[in-house]
Structures are given as C-alpha cells and as structure tokens.
Design a protein around this motif. Structure first.
Motif, PDB file in Angstrom:
ATOM      1  N   GLU A 221      37.889 -21.610   3.761  1.00  0.00           N
ATOM      2  CA  GLU A 221      38.655 -20.869   2.760  1.00  0.00           C
ATOM      3  C   GLU A 221      38.554 -21.580   1.412  1.00  0.00           C
ATOM      4  O   GLU A 221      39.021 -22.697   1.239  1.00  0.00           O
ATOM      5  CB  GLU A 221      40.121 -20.741   3.171  1.00  0.00           C
ATOM      6  N   THR A 222      37.938 -20.918   0.439  1.00  0.00           N
ATOM      7  CA  THR A 222      37.791 -21.509  -0.885  1.00  0.00           C
ATOM      8  C   THR A 222      39.110 -21.412  -1.650  1.00  0.00           C
ATOM      9  O   THR A 222      40.025 -20.663  -1.271  1.00  0.00           O
ATOM     10  CB  THR A 222      36.699 -20.788  -1.685  1.00  0.00           C
TER      11      THR A 222
ATOM     12  N   THR B  26      29.558 -17.857  -9.186  1.00  0.00           N
ATOM     13  CA  THR B  26      29.285 -19.281  -9.363  1.00  0.00           C
ATOM     14  C   THR B  26      29.180 -19.949  -7.985  1.00  0.00           C
ATOM     15  O   THR B  26      29.633 -19.384  -6.980  1.00  0.00           O
ATOM     16  CB  THR B  26      30.396 -19.977 -10.157  1.00  0.00           C
ATOM     17  N   PRO B  27      28.627 -21.163  -7.915  1.00  0.00           N
ATOM     18  CA  PRO B  27      28.564 -21.860  -6.619  1.00  0.00           C
ATOM     19  C   PRO B  27      29.852 -22.574  -6.244  1.00  0.00           C
ATOM     20  O   PRO B  27      29.908 -23.236  -5.206  1.00  0.00           O
ATOM     21  CB  PRO B  27      27.424 -22.867  -6.833  1.00  0.00           C
ATOM     22  N   LEU B  28      30.906 -22.449  -7.060  1.00  0.00           N
ATOM     23  CA  LEU B  28      32.175 -23.111  -6.747  1.00  0.00           C
ATOM     24  C   LEU B  28      32.701 -22.623  -5.402  1.00  0.00           C
ATOM     25  O   LEU B  28      32.766 -21.424  -5.142  1.00  0.00           O
ATOM     26  CB  LEU B  28      33.201 -22.834  -7.841  1.00  0.00           C
ATOM     27  N   GLY B  29      33.077 -23.571  -4.579  1.00  0.00           N
ATOM     28  CA  GLY B  29      33.538 -23.250  -3.232  1.00  0.00           C
ATOM     29  C   GLY B  29      32.587 -23.716  -2.161  1.00  0.00           C
ATOM     30  O   GLY B  29      32.932 -23.763  -0.978  1.00  0.00           O
ATOM     31  N   MET B  30      31.369 -24.086  -2.577  1.00  0.00           N
ATOM     32  CA  MET B  30      30.402 -24.581  -1.597  1.00  0.00           C
ATOM     33  C   MET B  30      30.689 -26.023  -1.197  1.00  0.00           C
ATOM     34  O   MET B  30      30.250 -26.480  -0.138  1.00  0.00           O
ATOM     35  CB  MET B  30      28.985 -24.463  -2.148  1.00  0.00           C
ATOM     36  N   ASN B  31      31.417 -26.737  -2.049  1.00  0.00           N
ATOM     37  CA  ASN B  31      31.769 -28.126  -1.755  1.00  0.00           C
ATOM     38  C   ASN B  31      33.276 -28.274  -1.589  1.00  0.00           C
ATOM     39  O   ASN B  31      34.057 -27.621  -2.307  1.00  0.00           O
ATOM     40  CB  ASN B  31      31.292 -29.042  -2.886  1.00  0.00           C
ATOM     41  N   GLU B  32      33.686 -29.108  -0.672  1.00  0.00           N
ATOM     42  CA  GLU B  32      35.107 -29.328  -0.428  1.00  0.00           C
ATOM     43  C   GLU B  32      35.780 -29.838  -1.701  1.00  0.00           C
ATOM     44  O   GLU B  32      35.268 -30.721  -2.388  1.00  0.00           O
ATOM     45  CB  GLU B  32      35.292 -30.341   0.700  1.00  0.00           C
ATOM     46  N   GLY B  33      36.913 -29.260  -2.013  1.00  0.00           N
ATOM     47  CA  GLY B  33      37.657 -29.675  -3.195  1.00  0.00           C
ATOM     48  C   GLY B  33      37.322 -28.903  -4.455  1.00  0.00           C
ATOM     49  O   GLY B  33      37.951 -29.120  -5.503  1.00  0.00           O
TER      50      GLY B  33
ATOM     51  N   PHE C 151      40.525  -9.519  -1.002  1.00  0.00           N
ATOM     52  CA  PHE C 151      39.496 -10.546  -1.145  1.00  0.00           C
ATOM     53  C   PHE C 151      38.345 -10.271  -0.184  1.00  0.00           C
ATOM     54  O   PHE C 151      38.558  -9.949   0.982  1.00  0.00           O
ATOM     55  CB  PHE C 151      40.048 -11.945  -0.872  1.00  0.00           C
ATOM     56  N   ILE C 152      37.114 -10.412  -0.701  1.00  0.00           N
ATOM     57  CA  ILE C 152      35.907 -10.208   0.098  1.00  0.00           C
ATOM     58  C   ILE C 152      34.968 -11.382  -0.159  1.00  0.00           C
ATOM     59  O   ILE C 152      34.743 -11.754  -1.317  1.00  0.00           O
ATOM     60  CB  ILE C 152      35.198  -8.894  -0.293  1.00  0.00           C
ATOM     61  N   ASP C 153      34.440 -11.975   0.919  1.00  0.00           N
ATOM     62  CA  ASP C 153      33.508 -13.097   0.720  1.00  0.00           C
ATOM     63  C   ASP C 153      32.063 -12.611   0.722  1.00  0.00           C
ATOM     64  O   ASP C 153      31.789 -11.418   0.853  1.00  0.00           O
ATOM     65  CB  ASP C 153      33.749 -14.214   1.729  1.00  0.00           C
ATOM     66  N   GLY C 154      31.123 -13.553   0.584  1.00  0.00           N
ATOM     67  CA  GLY C 154      29.732 -13.206   0.355  1.00  0.00           C
ATOM     68  C   GLY C 154      28.892 -12.880   1.563  1.00  0.00           C
ATOM     69  O   GLY C 154      27.682 -12.643   1.421  1.00  0.00           O
TER      70      GLY C 154
END
Length: 308
Positions: A248-249, A216-223, A262-265
């Motif tokens: 850091e999301t 999902t795109p969650l984490g692209m925006n602060e909060g 944990f691995i990011d994109g």
C-alpha cells in the motif's frame, strides 16, 4: 523458428510480463519465448538493443529514452511521449511505440472511469506521464493539467507536447482516435484545455480534479511519499497510481482514507500488454494472435494472478 521477446529494464525481477505474454503464446501455439532482460548498466542496455536479436522488447524504467533513440521509425505515441516502452523488430527495422497511455485509459474505461468533460490531473513529466496525458486527451476531458515538482519544467514539457501535437495536426492527415467515441488528434488539439502547474502552486486544481493520475515512480520504494499534499483529496474523486505490487503506497492509503475511488497499476499493465500483442499481430502478420481484446485481457490478467 523460435522468436525471442523480452522485458528490458532494471530491476525487472518483479515483472509479471513473462507470465502474461507466454500464456498467450502458449495458448495459440506459437514458438515464442518471452524472458526477463535485467541490465543494470546503460551502455549494456544500449548494446543489447543495438544487436536487434529479438522480435520485440517491452521497455521499463530506466531505458525508455534509450529505446526511443534506438528506433528507426517512431509511432506518434512514442514521438509525443519522447520515450518508447515497446520496440518491435519488423524485418530488421525497429519501430518504437509507447503503449502506456492507451493501456492506462483502456483499463480505466473498462473499470467505469468517465473522462469526457471532466478535469484530469496527470502527475509527472516523464515519458509515461506524457503517454498517459496524450491518451487521456483523446477521451475528451474539459481540461487536462500536467503537474510536476517544478512549475517551470512542467510548463516546458507541456508546451513542447502541445507544439509537437500541433505540428502533427498541421502537417499530416488527421490521426484518428484509437477507440470509437474518442477524439482525433485535430479534435483534441482544438477542444481540450491543456494546462500545467506544480504540486504547490496548483493545489486548487488538485482539489477540484475529477480524476488524478499519478504517473511518477513514487511508491516503488518503501517510505516514498505521495507526489502532492494528500489533504487535498476528498470523496468523489478517482485516484489512479501506475505503481502496483509494492504494497500500500502513501497515495493509496490517503486516497482510500479520504473516500476516493483508488485504482492501482495492475490493470494498466495488462491493458498495455493487450495493445502490445495487437502490435505484434500486425507487424508479424501472425493470424494466431487475432484474439478479441476482452479474451486477451482475461488470459493475461489470470496469468499475472490479478483479480481484475
């Protein structure tokens, strides 16, 4: 003759793609220029695609469905995802691909993640999620669960995917796996248990998963919050998030606190770029791009400033 290539989306100012692709083209001596194409309006993006004044376009949010519709020919990866993240122009014919899944899986396997016989959760019901779901299915997990906020929608999306995969299996020559040791389309259709659920109704499945992929795109925006209750996470799980470069999301923080790997994109971005270069080598018949995949990955990761 100069060939023009782009990354299309909005916003794309943060994209590492120009640095990655231009590093490859400069290294092999091709007069190819890769640039940003940041277009806020859907109609303008559709017009840009219709003009076909490019060799290829990488497509990101929110224009993957539009890229899919603009294509004359669609690879199975794009058809099953209902969205394209690559359009290649072969003598005026636009060919659609979706390299998200292959890029994701190739990087995770490169990082040592094992899928065979495991339980894998994929979060999200859009084209990126479906592309990843399909690529993961080819690795041979025991069960593969598509999750979203709405169980009814997740069920519909999963059923459509399974029906379309079954149609491909029933009406074409079996599609081979993209990597040795993976499953063909027919094998994964028969062997993998495809399931669906929502974040609230499938809490036990999240807790029992070996690998959790947030597409999902969650984490692209602060909060932004994580897509599910992160109290379900625990040590021994691998958590992957397609988001990178946004700090850091919430998911990253919770996964690390719970003892997960944990691995990011970032690695997925490079992985799908490697796939794209190989597509361009084939459609352009440009021998200069016949570079071993490990070398390609290293060139592009360094150009992006990633330590992978």
């Amino acid at each position: 003759m100069t060939e023009h290539l782009y990354v299309l989306g909005h916003p794309v100012g943060h994209s590492k793609s120009p640095a990655m692709y231009n590093a490859v083209y400069e290294k092999v001596g091709l007069d190819w220029r890769y640039e940003l194409m940041d277009i806020p309006e859907k109609a303008a993006a559709e017009s840009f695609l219709a003009q076909r004044d490019f060799l290829s376009v990488n497509v990101t949010t929110p224009y993957k469905p539009e890229a899919f519709e603009a294509a004359d020919v669609r690879a199975a990866s794009a058809m099953l995802a209902h969205g394209a993240n690559v359009l290649a122009n072969k003598n005026g014919t636009l060919i659609a691909y979706n390299t998200d899944g292959q890029g994701c899986v190739s990087y995770l396997e490169r990082a040592g993640v094992k899928f065979r016989g495991t339980s894998v959760v994929v979060c999200g019901t859009g084209p990126t999620s479906l592309s990843i779901l399909h690529a993961v299915a080819q690795t041979g997990p025991a069960e593969l669960i598509l999750m979203g906020r709405d169980k009814v929608r997740a069920r519909k999306v999963m059923r459509t995917y399974a029906d379309e995969l079954g149609a491909l299996v029933g009406h074409t020559v079996d599609m081979p796996a993209f990597k040795e040791g993976h499953l063909s389309f027919a094998e994964m259709y028969r062997q993998v248990a495809f399931k669906f659920g929502s974040y609230e109704t499938s809490r036990q499945a999240i807790a029992a998963a070996d690998v959790i992929i947030d597409a999902t795109p969650l984490g692209m925006n602060e909060g932004d919050s994580a897509p599910f209750d992160t109290a379900l996470l625990h040590g021994g799980q691998t958590v992957f998030d397609v988001v990178y470069g946004h700090g850091e999301t919430a998911l990253a923080k919770a996964a690390r606190a719970a003892g997960c790997r944990f691995i990011d994109g970032a690695g997925m971005l490079v992985g799908q770029a490697v796939v794209t270069v190989n597509i361009l080598r084939d459609i352009s018949e440009e021998a200069a791009l016949d570079i071993p995949e490990d070398e390609l990955f290293d060139i592009m990761a360094r150009a992006a400033g990633f330590n992978l």
